[in-house]
Motif scaffolding. Structure first.
Motif, PDB file in Angstrom:
ATOM      1  N   SER A  86       0.821  -1.205   0.000  1.00 36.52           N
ATOM      2  CA  SER A  86       0.000   0.000   0.000  1.00 36.52           C
ATOM      3  C   SER A  86       0.859   1.262   0.000  1.00 36.52           C
ATOM      4  CB  SER A  86      -0.916   0.003   1.231  1.00 36.52           C
ATOM      5  OG  SER A  86      -0.123   0.059   2.418  1.00 36.52           O
ATOM      6  N   LEU A  87       0.232   2.404  -0.249  1.00 38.85           N
ATOM      7  CA  LEU A  87       0.933   3.682  -0.188  1.00 38.85           C
ATOM      8  C   LEU A  87       1.401   3.976   1.230  1.00 38.85           C
ATOM      9  CD1 LEU A  87      -1.388   5.865  -2.465  1.00 38.85           C
ATOM     10  CD2 LEU A  87       0.876   4.983  -3.024  1.00 38.85           C
ATOM     11  N   GLU A  88       0.618   3.536   2.213  1.00 39.33           N
ATOM     12  CA  GLU A  88       1.020   3.718   3.603  1.00 39.33           C
ATOM     13  C   GLU A  88       2.297   2.940   3.920  1.00 39.33           C
ATOM     14  OE1 GLU A  88      -1.981   2.964   2.608  1.00 39.33           O
ATOM     15  OE2 GLU A  88      -3.300   4.592   3.303  1.00 39.33           O
ATOM     16  N   ALA A  89       2.391   1.717   3.381  1.00 38.80           N
ATOM     17  CA  ALA A  89       3.588   0.909   3.598  1.00 38.80           C
ATOM     18  C   ALA A  89       4.808   1.531   2.929  1.00 38.80           C
ATOM     19  CB  ALA A  89       3.361  -0.509   3.070  1.00 38.80           C
ATOM     20  N   GLU A  90       4.600   2.105   1.756  1.00 38.39           N
ATOM     21  CA  GLU A  90       5.697   2.776   1.054  1.00 38.39           C
ATOM     22  C   GLU A  90       6.194   3.982   1.841  1.00 38.39           C
ATOM     23  OE1 GLU A  90       6.573   4.957  -3.269  1.00 38.39           O
ATOM     24  OE2 GLU A  90       4.727   3.801  -2.965  1.00 38.39           O
ATOM     25  N   ALA A  91       5.258   4.755   2.378  1.00 38.47           N
ATOM     26  CA  ALA A  91       5.629   5.914   3.187  1.00 38.47           C
ATOM     27  C   ALA A  91       6.343   5.480   4.457  1.00 38.47           C
ATOM     28  CB  ALA A  91       4.381   6.732   3.535  1.00 38.47           C
ATOM     29  N   PHE A  92       5.871   4.417   5.082  1.00 36.63           N
ATOM     30  CA  PHE A  92       6.492   3.895   6.301  1.00 36.63           C
ATOM     31  C   PHE A  92       7.942   3.473   6.024  1.00 36.63           C
ATOM     32  CE2 PHE A  92       7.319   0.386   9.324  1.00 36.63           C
ATOM     33  CZ  PHE A  92       7.094   1.052  10.515  1.00 36.63           C
ATOM     34  N   SER A  93       8.155   2.844   4.876  1.00 40.27           N
ATOM     35  CA  SER A  93       9.503   2.431   4.486  1.00 40.27           C
ATOM     36  C   SER A  93      10.414   3.644   4.306  1.00 40.27           C
ATOM     37  CB  SER A  93       9.451   1.619   3.194  1.00 40.27           C
ATOM     38  OG  SER A  93      10.742   1.330   2.714  1.00 40.27           O
ATOM     39  N   ASP A  94       9.897   4.695   3.675  1.00 37.91           N
ATOM     40  CA  ASP A  94      10.693   5.916   3.478  1.00 37.91           C
ATOM     41  C   ASP A  94      11.077   6.543   4.818  1.00 37.91           C
ATOM     42  OD1 ASP A  94      10.493   5.625   0.757  1.00 37.91           O
ATOM     43  OD2 ASP A  94       8.822   7.027   0.516  1.00 37.91           O
ATOM     44  N   VAL A  95      10.138   6.553   5.752  1.00 36.98           N
ATOM     45  CA  VAL A  95      10.407   7.123   7.071  1.00 36.98           C
ATOM     46  C   VAL A  95      11.473   6.306   7.803  1.00 36.98           C
ATOM     47  CG1 VAL A  95       9.411   7.583   9.347  1.00 36.98           C
ATOM     48  CG2 VAL A  95       8.123   8.163   7.295  1.00 36.98           C
ATOM     49  N   ALA A  96      11.350   4.995   7.741  1.00 38.94           N
ATOM     50  CA  ALA A  96      12.327   4.118   8.408  1.00 38.94           C
ATOM     51  C   ALA A  96      13.721   4.299   7.839  1.00 38.94           C
ATOM     52  CB  ALA A  96      11.891   2.660   8.281  1.00 38.94           C
ATOM     53  N   GLN A  97      13.798   4.559   6.538  1.00 39.55           N
ATOM     54  CA  GLN A  97      15.085   4.773   5.888  1.00 39.55           C
ATOM     55  C   GLN A  97      15.751   6.054   6.367  1.00 39.55           C
ATOM     56  OE1 GLN A  97      16.936   2.971   4.045  1.00 39.55           O
ATOM     57  NE2 GLN A  97      18.435   4.430   3.270  1.00 39.55           N
ATOM     58  N   LYS A  98      14.947   7.067   6.669  1.00 37.77           N
ATOM     59  CA  LYS A  98      15.492   8.374   7.018  1.00 37.77           C
ATOM     60  C   LYS A  98      15.744   8.534   8.522  1.00 37.77           C
ATOM     61  CE  LYS A  98      13.465  10.619   2.991  1.00 37.77           C
ATOM     62  NZ  LYS A  98      12.494  11.595   2.460  1.00 37.77           N
ATOM     63  N   LEU A  99      15.094   7.717   9.335  1.00 30.04           N
ATOM     64  CA  LEU A  99      15.279   7.796  10.788  1.00 30.04           C
ATOM     65  C   LEU A  99      15.897   6.491  11.291  1.00 30.04           C
ATOM     66  CD1 LEU A  99      11.958   9.528  11.940  1.00 30.04           C
ATOM     67  CD2 LEU A  99      14.188  10.573  11.537  1.00 30.04           C
ATOM     68  N   LYS A 100      17.107   6.245  10.885  1.00 28.02           N
ATOM     69  CA  LYS A 100      17.747   4.968  11.170  1.00 28.02           C
ATOM     70  C   LYS A 100      18.094   4.771  12.646  1.00 28.02           C
ATOM     71  CE  LYS A 100      19.639   4.385   6.534  1.00 28.02           C
ATOM     72  NZ  LYS A 100      20.856   4.182   5.711  1.00 28.02           N
ATOM     73  N   LYS A 125      -0.487   9.413  -1.517  1.00 30.05           N
ATOM     74  CA  LYS A 125       0.607   8.939  -0.682  1.00 30.05           C
ATOM     75  C   LYS A 125       0.742   9.845   0.534  1.00 30.05           C
ATOM     76  CE  LYS A 125       5.514   7.760  -0.624  1.00 30.05           C
ATOM     77  NZ  LYS A 125       6.775   7.661  -1.400  1.00 30.05           N
ATOM     78  N   PRO A 126       0.868   9.278   1.720  1.00 27.27           N
ATOM     79  CA  PRO A 126       1.007  10.088   2.933  1.00 27.27           C
ATOM     80  C   PRO A 126       2.238  10.993   2.873  1.00 27.27           C
ATOM     81  CG  PRO A 126       0.513   7.800   3.482  1.00 27.27           C
ATOM     82  CD  PRO A 126       0.793   7.837   2.016  1.00 27.27           C
ATOM     83  N   ASN A 127       2.165  12.086   3.623  1.00 23.10           N
ATOM     84  CA  ASN A 127       3.239  13.072   3.668  1.00 23.10           C
ATOM     85  C   ASN A 127       4.370  12.563   4.554  1.00 23.10           C
ATOM     86  OD1 ASN A 127       4.878  15.364   4.277  1.00 23.10           O
ATOM     87  ND2 ASN A 127       3.192  16.698   3.661  1.00 23.10           N
ATOM     88  N   VAL A 128       5.465  12.130   3.935  1.00 22.10           N
ATOM     89  CA  VAL A 128       6.594  11.559   4.677  1.00 22.10           C
ATOM     90  C   VAL A 128       7.223  12.594   5.605  1.00 22.10           C
ATOM     91  CG1 VAL A 128       8.914  10.583   4.453  1.00 22.10           C
ATOM     92  CG2 VAL A 128       7.083   9.803   2.939  1.00 22.10           C
ATOM     93  N   THR A 129       7.371  13.829   5.125  1.00 22.84           N
ATOM     94  CA  THR A 129       7.963  14.897   5.947  1.00 22.84           C
ATOM     95  C   THR A 129       7.141  15.138   7.208  1.00 22.84           C
ATOM     96  OG1 THR A 129       8.876  15.961   3.979  1.00 22.84           O
ATOM     97  CG2 THR A 129       8.702  17.301   5.971  1.00 22.84           C
ATOM     98  N   LYS A 130       5.845  15.128   7.059  1.00 30.58           N
ATOM     99  CA  LYS A 130       4.948  15.345   8.203  1.00 30.58           C
ATOM    100  C   LYS A 130       5.097  14.213   9.220  1.00 30.58           C
ATOM    101  CE  LYS A 130       0.095  16.418   9.211  1.00 30.58           C
ATOM    102  NZ  LYS A 130      -1.260  16.569   8.614  1.00 30.58           N
ATOM    103  N   ILE A 131       5.227  12.998   8.742  1.00 28.74           N
ATOM    104  CA  ILE A 131       5.393  11.846   9.645  1.00 28.74           C
ATOM    105  C   ILE A 131       6.720  11.944  10.391  1.00 28.74           C
ATOM    106  CG2 ILE A 131       5.585   9.335   9.769  1.00 28.74           C
ATOM    107  CD1 ILE A 131       3.833   9.210   7.246  1.00 28.74           C
ATOM    108  N   ILE A 132       7.777  12.326   9.672  1.00 29.02           N
ATOM    109  CA  ILE A 132       9.103  12.455  10.302  1.00 29.02           C
ATOM    110  C   ILE A 132       9.071  13.512  11.395  1.00 29.02           C
ATOM    111  CG2 ILE A 132      11.478  13.218   9.897  1.00 29.02           C
ATOM    112  CD1 ILE A 132      11.336  11.833   7.188  1.00 29.02           C
ATOM    113  N   HIS A 133       8.428  14.645  11.129  1.00 24.93           N
ATOM    114  CA  HIS A 133       8.303  15.687  12.148  1.00 24.93           C
ATOM    115  C   HIS A 133       7.538  15.164  13.356  1.00 24.93           C
ATOM    116  CE1 HIS A 133       8.981  19.259   9.151  1.00 24.93           C
ATOM    117  NE2 HIS A 133      10.086  18.620   9.476  1.00 24.93           N
ATOM    118  N   PHE A 134       6.480  14.426  13.106  1.00 24.60           N
ATOM    119  CA  PHE A 134       5.687  13.860  14.199  1.00 24.60           C
ATOM    120  C   PHE A 134       6.539  12.960  15.090  1.00 24.60           C
ATOM    121  CE2 PHE A 134       3.339  10.171  15.773  1.00 24.60           C
ATOM    122  CZ  PHE A 134       2.350  10.777  16.547  1.00 24.60           C
ATOM    123  N   LEU A 135       7.333  12.090  14.473  1.00 23.78           N
ATOM    124  CA  LEU A 135       8.164  11.166  15.245  1.00 23.78           C
ATOM    125  C   LEU A 135       9.284  11.904  15.985  1.00 23.78           C
ATOM    126  CD1 LEU A 135       8.447   8.167  12.741  1.00 23.78           C
ATOM    127  CD2 LEU A 135       6.960   8.366  14.740  1.00 23.78           C
TER     128      LEU A 135
END
Length: 345
Positions: A118-132, A176-186
């Motif tokens: 899903s698009l959510e899974a793709e966004a989750f993968s991008d976030v995990a890659q950037k917040l190692k 597709k969810p906003n990856v930047t927004k998710i990263i800021h949230f975390l």
């Protein structure tokens, strides 16, 4: 006893032995070519070629797609969810594995997702890659969802402190969810409501993406410490995402750089200080009492001066309204931004 000898052929050495009747008792392109060129004399029978790298058949090179498929199958067999990128997230297939993962670190992130593609899974993968630096896991198990009261695709940050967890629910739709927004949230939620300043947490504080920090400068051995800290922490949730609340223990010698930066002297303690990362603007105020009203007014006056400065441009001096302040509100000198008021650049 058999009489054998080595004969050099065009594809390496061949082993031959003398035998009657005369003639070759083997076939193959290598052997026939050797016979034609006179490398195998009459009266010799070729037994077998030696097993060397020269005459072994090279395996077919797998395509990139085949390699990825085999790698994915192998990783899934180990209970791990992988993407084409290097970052990975464990797959949590039941409640015990989910609970064990959450307890494995002070801060963990779990993606409650419905579909791996899903698009959510793709966004989750991008976030995990950037917040190692954070530990990530994913679950598709409905029992695990029910255990943690999840009803829709959600990224949940679990932490051993403060409120215990923070949920980021994906919006319904096909975008597709906003990856930047998710990263800021975390980044905002991985911090404590009040983070005690030290060189270890300095990078986390200044790398959070939150532009403003509010510091409480106080001696932890003083009688004012506990009541001030409790009220300071109580105000923090109101400013979550806008301000990072930081405790600076003035008993520690290494924190003297912080008091020096804000021009706070011993008689001025305890104090609260505001620092704006983008402009390096700073302001300090002596406090004997902390309340939501005091913090709001101090913050509002400070941000108002910042906004005026940004509108008028850097050629104008930054002027903040004096309100029970000491020291001079200032833009720190130098062309580069100060990344740490404790002296770490």
């Amino acid at each position: 006893m058999r009489s054998c000898s080595w004969i050099q052929g065009p594809f390496g050495k061949l082993v031959a032995e003398r035998k009657k009747p005369v003639g070759l008792q083997a076939s193959g392109s290598s052997l026939m070519l050797a016979r034609r060129r006179g490398h195998v004399p009459d009266g010799l029978e070729v037994i077998s070629p030696p097993r060397t790298l020269a005459n072994k058949e090279k395996p077919r090179e797998r395509t990139v797609t085949e390699k990825k498929s085999l790698l994915q199958q192998r990783r899934e067999s180990l209970g791990v969810c992988f993407t084409d990128k290097e970052q990975s997230a464990r797959v949590l297939n039941d409640v015990p594995s989910a609970e064990a993962f959450i307890q494995s670190a002070p801060v963990t992130v779990v993606g409650f997702l419905q579909d791996l593609k899903s698009l959510e899974a793709e966004a989750f993968s991008d976030v995990a890659q950037k917040l190692k630096r954070l530990s990530f896991a994913v679950t598709y198990n409905t029992t695990v969802w029910e255990k943690f009261n999840i009803s829709r695709s959600t990224i949940t940050l679990f932490k051993e402190f403060d409120e215990g967890r923070a949920d980021y629910a994906f919006e319904e739709g096909h975008l597709k969810p906003n990856v930047t927004k998710i990263i800021h949230f975390l980044r905002h939620n991985e911090l404590r409501l009040v983070t005690e300043y030290n060189p270890t947490y300095a990078g986390q504080i200044f790398g959070s993406g939150v532009p403003t920090q509010l510091l409480l400068l106080v001696s932890k051995t003083s009688k004012e410490y506990q009541p001030l800290f409790d009220k300071f922490k109580g105000v923090a949730p109101e400013f979550l995402g806008k301000v990072i609340f930081v405790l600076v223990n003035t008993d520690k010698k290494e924190n003297r750089r912080v008091t020096t930066f804000f021009k706070v002297k011993e008689p001025d303690l305890p104090a609260i200080c505001l620092f704006h990362v983008e402009t390096n603007a700073a302001k300090a105020m002596k406090v004997s009492e902390i309340s939501p009203g005091v913090i709001r007014r101090f913050y509002t006056d400070f941000i108002g001066g910042i906004e005026e400065f940004l509108q008028d441009g850097p050629s104008r001096d930054l002027k903040l309204q004096p309100w029970e302040t000491f020291g001079n509100p200032m833009i720190a000198p130098g062309s580069g931004k100060i990344r740490d008021f404790g002296g770490h650049r």
